[in-house]
Design an enzyme around this catalytic site. Structure first.
Site, short mmCIF file in Angstrom:
data_model
loop_
_atom_site.label_atom_id
_atom_site.label_comp_id
_atom_site.label_asym_id
_atom_site.label_seq_id
_atom_site.Cartn_x
_atom_site.Cartn_y
_atom_site.Cartn_z
N HIS A 18 3.45 57.42 15.75
CA HIS A 18 3.72 56.85 17.07
C HIS A 18 4.02 58.15 17.98
O HIS A 18 3.67 58.19 19.27
CB HIS A 18 4.80 55.83 17.09
CG HIS A 18 4.56 54.73 16.59
ND1 HIS A 18 5.45 53.91 15.94
CD2 HIS A 18 3.16 54.29 16.25
CE1 HIS A 18 4.97 52.89 15.40
NE2 HIS A 18 3.56 52.91 15.54
N HIS A 41 -5.74 47.85 12.44
CA HIS A 41 -4.79 47.38 11.63
C HIS A 41 -3.78 47.31 12.24
O HIS A 41 -2.78 48.09 12.21
CB HIS A 41 -4.86 48.19 10.56
CG HIS A 41 -6.05 48.36 9.53
ND1 HIS A 41 -7.20 49.16 9.97
CD2 HIS A 41 -6.43 47.62 8.37
CE1 HIS A 41 -7.95 49.16 9.04
NE2 HIS A 41 -7.67 48.36 8.09
N SER A 99 2.33 49.93 17.14
CA SER A 99 1.14 50.61 17.83
C SER A 99 0.53 49.93 18.95
O SER A 99 0.39 50.33 19.90
CB SER A 99 0.06 51.28 17.06
OG SER A 99 -0.31 50.24 16.08
N GLU A 117 -6.12 42.21 13.38
CA GLU A 117 -5.16 42.01 12.14
C GLU A 117 -5.75 41.03 11.44
O GLU A 117 -6.10 39.81 11.92
CB GLU A 117 -3.81 41.70 12.85
CG GLU A 117 -2.73 41.26 11.82
CD GLU A 117 -2.71 42.30 10.61
OE1 GLU A 117 -2.62 42.11 9.40
OE2 GLU A 117 -2.46 43.62 10.81
N ASP A 168 -5.17 52.54 10.83
CA ASP A 168 -4.13 52.70 10.36
C ASP A 168 -3.81 51.71 9.06
O ASP A 168 -3.23 50.74 9.27
CB ASP A 168 -2.84 52.38 11.26
CG ASP A 168 -1.42 52.65 10.45
OD1 ASP A 168 -1.35 53.24 9.60
OD2 ASP A 168 -0.63 51.95 11.23
#
Length: 285
Positions: A18, A41, A99, A117, A168
């Site tokens: 982050h 992701h 994120s 997602e 990610d």
């Protein structure tokens, strides 16, 4: 897929990821042209560190919890802590931003954000956490497929010439995940060669990353940078000893800005043998 990021939210890997993500966003918004961000992701976007999942592991105590107690002076770390504070002001003292929330916090009204997602429950929570933000679209599906479907980016009929792709993955398939991730980045660069691509990866045994780094060096970007944070020596396959961010087409002087921040993180979050590392797989031309 059984991975739930709620168990790991706010740990040392999240802190690294982050801090780098916000540094990338701030560098990109320094120019006036609108941009596009894709989070492949995304998770649920917002986490509760007082919840059962986070409390079971206690990983946030050695990540965001320890960093807050250190009150660092580095400007990038202060930037990150200010973002966490803004999240907590909006959502409660136990909140931690994922994120997608950070992207929405850092980007501008004219920018556009797509978040993918695969897990229905997480995607539903993500949509709820960002409800009302017209810049954001949540896509319940495969983020790797989204790289092919959404690049080059457009806002209606307008093609956006600048952008950031964050990859990610959960690494449930361990080293095999690198095949999918690097394949997606390679395809993304073919479609959107000027984009900035960032891939988070875990570090256990250093030697197991050598094939990944050799392949990453061949990506068709103008430059390729590794930025790593080790919280302990990288010689145990049984636990995550650190993590890194692979950044393709990094903004100018990103490494110089991140170097003191990561050194401060290693001092604040690390055990004996901790440290940070930068390595150019391909230097800027």
């Amino acid at each position: 897929m059984n991975y739930r990021h709620a168990f790991h939210a706010g740990n040392h890997a999240d802190v690294l990821k982050h801090v780098v993500l916000l540094a990338l966003c701030d560098a990109l918004v320094a120019k006036p042209a609108p941009l596009f961000a894709l989070d492949t992701h995304a998770g649920r976007g917002l986490y509760r560190l007082s919840g059962a999942s986070a409390q079971r592991t206690g990983e946030a105590d050695d990540g965001i919890g320890r960093l807050i107690a250190e009150t660092p002076r580095d400007p990038l770390l202060r930037r990150y802590l200010d973002a966490v504070a803004a999240c907590r002001k909006a959502h409660g003292a136990d909140a931690y931003p994922g994120s997608p929330w950070l992207l929405a916090h850092a980007l501008r009204e004219a920018d556009r954000i797509a978040c993918c997602e695969t897990q229905p429950e997480e995607a539903k929570a993500l949509a709820a956490s960002l409800a009302g933000d017209r810049r954001v679209r949540v896509h319940p599906g495969d983020g790797y497929a989204a790289v092919r479907a959404m690049l080059p980016p457009r806002d209606g009929a307008t093609r956006l010439g600048r952008g950031l792709v964050l990859v990610d993955p959960p690494y449930e398939t361990q080293l095999a995940e690198f095949d999918d991730a690097l394949g997606a980045i390679r395809e993304g660069l073919r479609r959107f060669p000027q984009g900035v691509f960032a891939l988070w990866y875990p570090i256990k045994l250093r030697r197991t990353l050598m094939p990944f780094q050799r392949r990453a060096a061949d990506l068709p970007g103008k430059s390729v940078l590794l930025a790593e944070l080790m919280v302990r020596p990288d010689d145990s396959p049984l636990r995550m000893n650190g993590s890194g961010m692979l950044v393709v087409n990094p903004p100018w002087q990103l490494d110089a800005a991140l170097a003191p921040a990561l050194a401060s993180l290693a001092a604040a979050l690390g055990e004996r043998g901790a440290g940070s590392r930068f390595h150019w797989l391909r230097t800027p031309s």
